[in-house]
Design an enzyme around this catalytic site. Sequence first.
Site, PDB file in Angstrom:
ATOM      1  N   ASP A  34       0.813  -1.331   0.179  1.00  0.00           N
ATOM      2  CA  ASP A  34      -0.185   0.122   0.227  1.00  0.00           C
ATOM      3  C   ASP A  34       1.085   1.883   0.081  1.00  0.00           C
ATOM      4  O   ASP A  34       2.008   0.268  -0.329  1.00  0.00           O
ATOM      5  CB  ASP A  34      -0.825  -0.016   1.463  1.00  0.00           C
ATOM      6  CG  ASP A  34      -1.864   0.349   1.128  1.00  0.00           C
ATOM      7  OD1 ASP A  34      -2.267   1.894   0.872  1.00  0.00           O
ATOM      8  OD2 ASP A  34      -3.230  -0.285   0.970  1.00  0.00           O
ATOM      9  N   TYR A 152     -12.809   6.561 -14.124  1.00  0.00           N
ATOM     10  CA  TYR A 152     -13.224   5.655 -13.071  1.00  0.00           C
ATOM     11  C   TYR A 152     -13.468   4.349 -13.655  1.00  0.00           C
ATOM     12  O   TYR A 152     -13.590   3.285 -14.058  1.00  0.00           O
ATOM     13  CB  TYR A 152     -14.282   5.300 -11.939  1.00  0.00           C
ATOM     14  CG  TYR A 152     -14.019   4.434 -10.432  1.00  0.00           C
ATOM     15  CD1 TYR A 152     -12.909   4.524  -9.983  1.00  0.00           C
ATOM     16  CD2 TYR A 152     -15.126   3.905 -10.554  1.00  0.00           C
ATOM     17  CE1 TYR A 152     -12.987   2.942  -9.125  1.00  0.00           C
ATOM     18  CE2 TYR A 152     -15.288   2.745  -9.641  1.00  0.00           C
ATOM     19  CZ  TYR A 152     -14.161   1.961  -8.789  1.00  0.00           C
ATOM     20  OH  TYR A 152     -14.032   1.620  -8.455  1.00  0.00           O
ATOM     21  N   LYS A 156     -12.329   0.517 -15.097  1.00  0.00           N
ATOM     22  CA  LYS A 156     -12.368  -0.663 -14.436  1.00  0.00           C
ATOM     23  C   LYS A 156     -12.780  -1.524 -15.650  1.00  0.00           C
ATOM     24  O   LYS A 156     -13.052  -2.385 -15.822  1.00  0.00           O
ATOM     25  CB  LYS A 156     -13.393  -0.573 -13.287  1.00  0.00           C
ATOM     26  CG  LYS A 156     -12.424   0.343 -11.837  1.00  0.00           C
ATOM     27  CD  LYS A 156     -11.925  -0.119 -11.785  1.00  0.00           C
ATOM     28  CE  LYS A 156     -11.322   0.152  -9.887  1.00  0.00           C
ATOM     29  NZ  LYS A 156     -10.930  -1.531  -9.113  1.00  0.00           N
TER      30      LYS A 156
HETATM   31  N1  LIG Z   1     -16.216   0.766  -2.158  1.00  0.00           N
HETATM   32  C1  LIG Z   1     -16.736   0.228  -3.035  1.00  0.00           C
HETATM   33  O1  LIG Z   1     -18.071   0.504  -3.287  1.00  0.00           O
HETATM   34  C2  LIG Z   1     -16.004  -0.709  -3.685  1.00  0.00           C
HETATM   35  C3  LIG Z   1     -16.723  -0.919  -5.652  1.00  0.00           C
HETATM   36  C4  LIG Z   1     -16.616  -1.801  -6.050  1.00  0.00           C
HETATM   37  C5  LIG Z   1     -15.141  -1.268  -6.883  1.00  0.00           C
HETATM   38  N2  LIG Z   1     -14.191  -1.133  -5.601  1.00  0.00           N
HETATM   39  C6  LIG Z   1     -12.741  -1.637  -5.345  1.00  0.00           C
HETATM   40  O2  LIG Z   1     -12.645  -1.849  -4.250  1.00  0.00           O
HETATM   41  C7  LIG Z   1     -11.020  -2.021  -4.678  1.00  0.00           C
HETATM   42  C8  LIG Z   1     -10.646  -1.523  -2.607  1.00  0.00           C
HETATM   43  O3  LIG Z   1     -10.946  -0.222  -2.385  1.00  0.00           O
HETATM   44  P1  LIG Z   1     -12.049  -0.369  -1.078  1.00  0.00           P
HETATM   45  O4  LIG Z   1     -13.179  -0.515  -1.236  1.00  0.00           O
HETATM   46  O5  LIG Z   1     -11.891  -0.850  -0.095  1.00  0.00           O
HETATM   47  O6  LIG Z   1     -11.479   1.419  -1.103  1.00  0.00           O
HETATM   48  P2  LIG Z   1     -10.340   2.230  -0.229  1.00  0.00           P
HETATM   49  O7  LIG Z   1     -10.482   3.539  -0.212  1.00  0.00           O
HETATM   50  O8  LIG Z   1     -10.398   1.512   1.240  1.00  0.00           O
HETATM   51  O9  LIG Z   1      -8.765   0.963  -0.266  1.00  0.00           O
HETATM   52  C9  LIG Z   1      -7.961   1.110  -1.500  1.00  0.00           C
HETATM   53  C10 LIG Z   1      -6.647   1.199  -0.724  1.00  0.00           C
HETATM   54  O10 LIG Z   1      -5.819   1.242  -2.142  1.00  0.00           O
HETATM   55  C11 LIG Z   1      -4.625   1.597  -1.827  1.00  0.00           C
HETATM   56  N3  LIG Z   1      -3.926   3.340  -3.003  1.00  0.00           N
HETATM   57  C12 LIG Z   1      -5.069   4.126  -3.206  1.00  0.00           C
HETATM   58  N4  LIG Z   1      -3.341   4.006  -4.789  1.00  0.00           N
HETATM   59  C13 LIG Z   1      -3.288   3.802  -4.337  1.00  0.00           C
HETATM   60  C14 LIG Z   1      -1.408   3.928  -5.006  1.00  0.00           C
HETATM   61  N5  LIG Z   1      -1.113   4.677  -5.624  1.00  0.00           N
HETATM   62  N6  LIG Z   1      -0.710   2.865  -4.635  1.00  0.00           N
HETATM   63  C15 LIG Z   1      -0.834   2.207  -3.471  1.00  0.00           C
HETATM   64  N7  LIG Z   1      -1.851   1.676  -2.899  1.00  0.00           N
HETATM   65  C16 LIG Z   1      -2.460   2.546  -3.360  1.00  0.00           C
HETATM   66  C17 LIG Z   1      -5.489   3.373  -0.882  1.00  0.00           C
HETATM   67  O11 LIG Z   1      -4.018   3.813  -0.480  1.00  0.00           O
HETATM   68  C18 LIG Z   1      -6.247   1.964   0.306  1.00  0.00           C
HETATM   69  O12 LIG Z   1      -5.263   1.389   1.420  1.00  0.00           O
HETATM   70  C19 LIG Z   1     -10.177  -0.358  -5.391  1.00  0.00           C
HETATM   71  O13 LIG Z   1      -9.846  -1.484  -6.328  1.00  0.00           O
HETATM   72  C20 LIG Z   1     -11.997  -0.310  -5.574  1.00  0.00           C
HETATM   73  O14 LIG Z   1     -12.047   0.275  -6.882  1.00  0.00           O
HETATM   74  C21 LIG Z   1     -14.831  -0.677  -3.959  1.00  0.00           C
END
Ligand SMILES: NC(=O)c1ccc[n+]([C@@H]2O[C@H](COP(=O)([O-])OP(=O)(O)OC[C@H]3O[C@@H](n4cnc5c(N)ncnc54)[C@H](O)[C@@H]3O)[C@@H](O)[C@H]2O)c1
Length: 259
Positions: A34, A152, A156
Amino acid sequence: VRRRRCVVTGAGSGIGAAVARSFREDGEEVLGVDLAGADIDADLAGQSGREAAVAEIATRYDAVDVVVACAGSARPVPETVSVNFFGVVRLLEGLLPRLWRAERPRVVVITSVAAVHRALRSVVEACLTGDEHAAVTEARRAVDTGKAAGIYTSSKQALARWVRRSAPTSQWAGNGVTLNAVGPGVVLTPMIEDQWRDPVGRKALTEQVPMPLTGEPVDVGQIVRAVRFLAAPDNEAITGQCLYVDAGADATLRTDSCW
Ligand SMILES: NC(=O)c1ccc[n+]([C@@H]2O[C@H](COP(=O)([O-])OP(=O)(O)OC[C@H]3O[C@@H](n4cnc5c(N)ncnc54)[C@H](O)[C@@H]3O)[C@@H](O)[C@H]2O)c1
Protein backbone atom coordinates in the site's frame (compact mmCIF):
# COMPACT_ATOMS: atom_id res chain seq x y z
CA VAL A 1 0.77 -28.41 3.82
CA ARG A 2 3.01 -25.48 2.98
CA ARG A 3 1.54 -22.06 3.70
CA ARG A 4 0.68 -20.17 0.54
CA ARG A 5 2.51 -16.91 -0.12
CA CYS A 6 0.01 -14.19 -0.95
CA VAL A 7 0.47 -10.63 -2.17
CA VAL A 8 -2.43 -8.26 -1.48
CA THR A 9 -2.35 -4.70 -2.78
CA GLY A 10 -4.43 -2.01 -1.14
CA ALA A 11 -3.97 -4.01 2.08
CA GLY A 12 -4.07 -0.87 4.23
CA SER A 13 -7.80 -0.29 3.97
CA GLY A 14 -11.23 -1.57 3.07
CA ILE A 15 -11.49 -4.64 0.85
CA GLY A 16 -7.72 -5.24 0.66
CA ALA A 17 -7.40 -5.14 4.45
CA ALA A 18 -10.27 -7.61 4.82
CA VAL A 19 -8.76 -9.96 2.22
CA ALA A 20 -5.32 -9.84 3.88
CA ARG A 21 -6.86 -10.53 7.30
CA SER A 22 -8.82 -13.48 5.94
CA PHE A 23 -5.71 -15.11 4.44
CA ARG A 24 -3.73 -14.55 7.65
CA GLU A 25 -6.51 -16.01 9.79
CA ASP A 26 -6.28 -19.15 7.69
CA GLY A 27 -2.55 -19.37 8.27
CA GLU A 28 -1.38 -18.13 4.87
CA GLU A 29 1.60 -15.78 4.51
CA VAL A 30 0.69 -12.31 3.31
CA LEU A 31 2.71 -9.41 1.99
CA GLY A 32 0.52 -6.32 1.98
CA VAL A 33 1.34 -3.53 -0.45
CA ASP A 34 0.00 0.00 0.00
CA LEU A 35 1.01 3.64 -0.12
CA ALA A 36 2.11 3.66 3.52
CA GLY A 37 2.04 1.50 6.62
CA ALA A 38 1.95 -1.86 4.80
CA ASP A 39 4.59 -4.63 4.66
CA ILE A 40 5.74 -3.01 1.42
CA ASP A 41 5.12 0.68 0.85
CA ALA A 42 4.86 1.55 -2.83
CA ASP A 43 3.01 4.03 -5.00
CA LEU A 44 1.50 1.90 -7.75
CA ALA A 45 0.53 4.99 -9.75
CA GLY A 46 4.06 5.13 -11.17
CA GLN A 47 6.28 2.60 -12.92
CA SER A 48 9.14 3.10 -10.43
CA GLY A 49 6.84 2.26 -7.50
CA ARG A 50 5.53 -0.82 -9.29
CA GLU A 51 9.07 -2.01 -10.08
CA ALA A 52 10.21 -1.36 -6.52
CA ALA A 53 7.26 -3.40 -5.22
CA VAL A 54 8.04 -6.30 -7.57
CA ALA A 55 11.72 -6.22 -6.57
CA GLU A 56 10.85 -6.16 -2.85
CA ILE A 57 8.37 -9.02 -3.22
CA ALA A 58 11.03 -11.01 -5.09
CA THR A 59 13.50 -10.64 -2.21
CA ARG A 60 10.93 -12.14 0.19
CA TYR A 61 9.12 -14.75 -1.94
CA ASP A 62 10.83 -16.98 -4.47
CA ALA A 63 7.44 -18.19 -5.69
CA VAL A 64 4.16 -16.28 -5.35
CA ASP A 65 1.04 -18.44 -4.95
CA VAL A 66 -1.64 -15.75 -4.87
CA VAL A 67 -1.97 -12.13 -5.90
CA VAL A 68 -5.09 -10.15 -5.05
CA ALA A 69 -4.98 -6.66 -6.55
CA CYS A 70 -7.28 -4.39 -4.54
CA ALA A 71 -5.44 -1.06 -4.61
CA GLY A 72 -7.56 1.47 -6.40
CA SER A 73 -8.79 5.03 -6.41
CA ALA A 74 -12.16 6.54 -7.30
CA ARG A 75 -10.89 10.10 -7.68
CA PRO A 76 -12.01 11.70 -10.97
CA VAL A 77 -8.46 12.57 -12.01
CA PRO A 78 -6.15 11.25 -14.76
CA GLU A 79 -3.92 9.47 -12.22
CA THR A 80 -6.79 7.09 -11.47
CA VAL A 81 -6.10 5.34 -14.79
CA SER A 82 -2.50 4.83 -13.67
CA VAL A 83 -3.53 3.34 -10.33
CA ASN A 84 -6.54 1.25 -11.35
CA PHE A 85 -5.35 -0.11 -14.69
CA PHE A 86 -1.58 0.16 -15.10
CA GLY A 87 -0.95 -0.21 -11.36
CA VAL A 88 -2.58 -3.64 -11.58
CA VAL A 89 -1.46 -4.81 -15.01
CA ARG A 90 2.20 -3.79 -14.75
CA LEU A 91 2.53 -5.19 -11.25
CA LEU A 92 1.04 -8.52 -12.33
CA GLU A 93 3.27 -8.67 -15.40
CA GLY A 94 6.25 -8.08 -13.11
CA LEU A 95 5.13 -10.87 -10.78
CA LEU A 96 4.32 -13.41 -13.51
CA PRO A 97 7.72 -15.16 -13.40
CA ARG A 98 7.23 -15.66 -9.63
CA LEU A 99 3.70 -16.96 -10.19
CA TRP A 100 5.03 -19.49 -12.71
CA ARG A 101 7.13 -21.01 -9.93
CA ALA A 102 4.08 -21.71 -7.74
CA GLU A 103 2.26 -25.01 -7.85
CA ARG A 104 -1.26 -23.58 -8.20
CA PRO A 105 -0.92 -19.89 -8.93
CA ARG A 106 -4.09 -17.80 -8.52
CA VAL A 107 -4.70 -14.14 -9.36
CA VAL A 108 -7.79 -12.09 -8.55
CA VAL A 109 -8.20 -8.42 -9.43
CA ILE A 110 -10.89 -6.15 -8.02
CA THR A 111 -12.78 -4.36 -10.74
CA SER A 112 -16.23 -2.84 -10.04
CA VAL A 113 -19.80 -2.93 -11.19
CA ALA A 114 -18.82 0.48 -12.62
CA ALA A 115 -17.10 -1.53 -15.37
CA VAL A 116 -20.52 -2.13 -16.95
CA HIS A 117 -21.41 1.57 -17.03
CA ARG A 118 -20.85 3.70 -20.12
CA ALA A 119 -17.11 4.32 -20.44
CA LEU A 120 -14.88 6.72 -22.35
CA ARG A 121 -13.87 4.66 -25.35
CA SER A 122 -10.61 6.53 -26.01
CA VAL A 123 -9.40 5.90 -22.44
CA VAL A 124 -10.36 2.22 -22.53
CA GLU A 125 -8.66 1.70 -25.89
CA ALA A 126 -5.47 3.44 -24.83
CA CYS A 127 -5.34 1.24 -21.73
CA LEU A 128 -5.86 -1.92 -23.75
CA THR A 129 -3.06 -1.01 -26.15
CA GLY A 130 -0.83 -0.72 -23.09
CA ASP A 131 0.00 2.94 -23.70
CA GLU A 132 -0.08 4.60 -20.29
CA HIS A 133 0.95 8.01 -21.58
CA ALA A 134 -1.88 8.00 -24.14
CA ALA A 135 -4.38 6.75 -21.56
CA VAL A 136 -3.48 9.48 -19.10
CA THR A 137 -3.60 12.07 -21.89
CA GLU A 138 -7.09 10.88 -22.88
CA ALA A 139 -8.17 10.99 -19.24
CA ARG A 140 -6.87 14.56 -18.97
CA ARG A 141 -8.91 15.43 -22.05
CA ALA A 142 -11.94 13.94 -20.29
CA VAL A 143 -11.34 16.24 -17.31
CA ASP A 144 -11.06 19.24 -19.65
CA THR A 145 -14.35 18.38 -21.38
CA GLY A 146 -16.35 17.78 -18.19
CA LYS A 147 -16.29 13.98 -18.44
CA ALA A 148 -14.04 13.26 -15.48
CA ALA A 149 -16.69 11.07 -13.88
CA GLY A 150 -16.06 8.53 -16.67
CA ILE A 151 -12.42 7.99 -15.73
CA TYR A 152 -13.08 5.50 -12.94
CA THR A 153 -15.59 3.54 -15.04
CA SER A 154 -13.14 3.46 -17.94
CA SER A 155 -10.22 2.25 -15.82
CA LYS A 156 -12.34 -0.59 -14.44
CA GLN A 157 -13.89 -1.54 -17.78
CA ALA A 158 -10.42 -1.69 -19.33
CA LEU A 159 -9.23 -3.87 -16.44
CA ALA A 160 -12.17 -6.26 -16.79
CA ARG A 161 -11.52 -6.54 -20.52
CA TRP A 162 -7.80 -7.05 -19.94
CA VAL A 163 -8.64 -9.97 -17.64
CA ARG A 164 -10.81 -11.55 -20.34
CA ARG A 165 -8.15 -11.04 -23.00
CA SER A 166 -5.19 -12.17 -20.97
CA ALA A 167 -6.51 -15.13 -19.00
CA PRO A 168 -6.63 -17.63 -21.89
CA THR A 169 -3.19 -16.74 -23.30
CA SER A 170 -0.07 -18.86 -23.07
CA GLN A 171 1.50 -16.62 -20.42
CA TRP A 172 -1.44 -17.10 -18.08
CA ALA A 173 -3.54 -20.19 -18.82
CA GLY A 174 -0.62 -21.79 -20.61
CA ASN A 175 1.36 -21.65 -17.38
CA GLY A 176 -1.50 -22.74 -15.16
CA VAL A 177 -2.16 -19.28 -13.69
CA THR A 178 -5.85 -18.52 -13.19
CA LEU A 179 -6.79 -14.85 -13.67
CA ASN A 180 -10.22 -13.66 -12.59
CA ALA A 181 -11.95 -10.47 -11.47
CA VAL A 182 -14.36 -9.70 -8.67
CA GLY A 183 -16.61 -6.71 -9.35
CA PRO A 184 -18.16 -5.36 -6.15
CA GLY A 185 -21.34 -3.33 -5.95
CA VAL A 186 -21.45 -0.65 -3.25
CA VAL A 187 -19.32 -1.63 -0.25
CA LEU A 188 -19.01 0.71 2.73
CA THR A 189 -15.27 1.31 2.86
CA PRO A 190 -13.41 4.62 3.27
CA MET A 191 -13.62 4.99 -0.54
CA ILE A 192 -17.36 5.45 -0.47
CA GLU A 193 -18.45 6.19 3.11
CA ASP A 194 -18.61 9.98 2.71
CA GLN A 195 -20.70 9.73 -0.43
CA TRP A 196 -23.01 7.24 1.27
CA ARG A 197 -23.54 9.52 4.29
CA ASP A 198 -24.56 12.42 2.03
CA PRO A 199 -28.23 12.03 0.95
CA VAL A 200 -27.57 13.39 -2.55
CA GLY A 201 -24.56 11.13 -2.99
CA ARG A 202 -26.45 8.12 -1.69
CA LYS A 203 -29.34 8.73 -4.09
CA ALA A 204 -26.93 8.97 -7.05
CA LEU A 205 -25.15 5.78 -5.97
CA THR A 206 -28.34 3.75 -5.56
CA GLU A 207 -29.47 4.88 -9.01
CA GLN A 208 -26.12 3.98 -10.59
CA VAL A 209 -25.85 0.68 -8.72
CA PRO A 210 -29.32 -0.78 -8.21
CA MET A 211 -29.10 -3.77 -5.86
CA PRO A 212 -32.50 -5.46 -5.92
CA LEU A 213 -31.49 -8.43 -3.79
CA THR A 214 -30.95 -6.43 -0.62
CA GLY A 215 -31.28 -2.73 -1.41
CA GLU A 216 -28.31 -2.33 0.92
CA PRO A 217 -24.54 -2.03 0.47
CA VAL A 218 -22.74 -5.34 0.14
CA ASP A 219 -20.90 -6.52 3.23
CA VAL A 220 -17.14 -6.60 2.70
CA GLY A 221 -17.19 -10.23 3.88
CA GLN A 222 -19.15 -11.13 0.75
CA ILE A 223 -16.36 -9.71 -1.41
CA VAL A 224 -13.74 -11.63 0.58
CA ARG A 225 -15.75 -14.82 0.12
CA ALA A 226 -15.73 -14.46 -3.67
CA VAL A 227 -12.02 -13.62 -3.73
CA ARG A 228 -11.20 -16.64 -1.60
CA PHE A 229 -13.33 -18.88 -3.83
CA LEU A 230 -11.49 -17.81 -6.99
CA ALA A 231 -8.08 -17.82 -5.28
CA ALA A 232 -8.53 -21.28 -3.78
CA PRO A 233 -5.95 -23.88 -4.82
CA ASP A 234 -8.77 -26.25 -5.81
CA ASN A 235 -10.15 -23.76 -8.35
CA GLU A 236 -8.88 -25.72 -11.30
CA ALA A 237 -11.27 -24.57 -14.02
CA ILE A 238 -12.43 -20.98 -13.52
CA THR A 239 -10.34 -18.40 -15.34
CA GLY A 240 -11.09 -15.25 -17.32
CA GLN A 241 -14.30 -14.59 -15.41
CA CYS A 242 -15.61 -11.38 -13.91
CA LEU A 243 -17.73 -12.31 -10.92
CA TYR A 244 -20.02 -9.47 -9.85
CA VAL A 245 -20.78 -9.46 -6.14
CA ASP A 246 -23.38 -6.77 -6.38
CA ALA A 247 -26.81 -7.95 -5.15
CA GLY A 248 -28.08 -7.97 -8.73
CA ALA A 249 -26.71 -4.68 -10.09
CA ASP A 250 -24.94 -6.09 -13.17
CA ALA A 251 -27.97 -8.22 -14.09
CA THR A 252 -30.20 -5.15 -13.70
CA LEU A 253 -27.99 -2.92 -15.81
CA ARG A 254 -26.96 -5.33 -18.59
CA THR A 255 -29.93 -7.69 -18.41
CA ASP A 256 -29.37 -10.45 -20.97
CA SER A 257 -27.06 -8.49 -23.29
CA CYS A 258 -24.23 -10.75 -22.09
CA TRP A 259 -24.51 -14.29 -20.80
N1 LIG B 1 -16.04 0.35 -1.94
C1 LIG B 1 -16.76 0.12 -3.01
O1 LIG B 1 -17.97 0.35 -3.03
C2 LIG B 1 -16.13 -0.46 -4.23
C3 LIG B 1 -16.98 -0.85 -5.27
C4 LIG B 1 -16.44 -1.40 -6.42
C5 LIG B 1 -15.06 -1.56 -6.52
N2 LIG B 1 -14.26 -1.17 -5.49
C6 LIG B 1 -12.82 -1.37 -5.67
O2 LIG B 1 -12.31 -2.12 -4.59
C7 LIG B 1 -10.92 -1.85 -4.43
C8 LIG B 1 -10.65 -1.57 -2.97
O3 LIG B 1 -11.30 -0.37 -2.62
P1 LIG B 1 -11.88 -0.07 -1.16
O4 LIG B 1 -13.32 0.13 -1.30
O5 LIG B 1 -11.34 -1.05 -0.23
O6 LIG B 1 -11.25 1.39 -0.93
P2 LIG B 1 -10.20 1.94 0.11
O7 LIG B 1 -10.01 3.36 -0.26
O8 LIG B 1 -10.63 1.59 1.49
O9 LIG B 1 -8.87 1.11 -0.20
C9 LIG B 1 -8.09 1.34 -1.34
C10 LIG B 1 -6.64 1.13 -0.97
O10 LIG B 1 -5.84 1.32 -2.14
C11 LIG B 1 -4.70 2.06 -1.78
N3 LIG B 1 -4.16 2.82 -2.91
C12 LIG B 1 -4.74 3.86 -3.56
N4 LIG B 1 -3.91 4.38 -4.46
C13 LIG B 1 -2.74 3.67 -4.37
C14 LIG B 1 -1.49 3.77 -5.04
N5 LIG B 1 -1.24 4.73 -5.94
N6 LIG B 1 -0.52 2.88 -4.71
C15 LIG B 1 -0.75 1.93 -3.76
N7 LIG B 1 -1.91 1.80 -3.09
C16 LIG B 1 -2.89 2.67 -3.40
C17 LIG B 1 -5.19 3.01 -0.71
O11 LIG B 1 -4.12 3.55 0.06
C18 LIG B 1 -6.15 2.15 0.08
O12 LIG B 1 -5.50 1.49 1.15
C19 LIG B 1 -10.62 -0.68 -5.35
O13 LIG B 1 -10.01 -1.16 -6.53
C20 LIG B 1 -11.99 -0.12 -5.67
O14 LIG B 1 -12.02 0.54 -6.91
C21 LIG B 1 -14.76 -0.63 -4.36
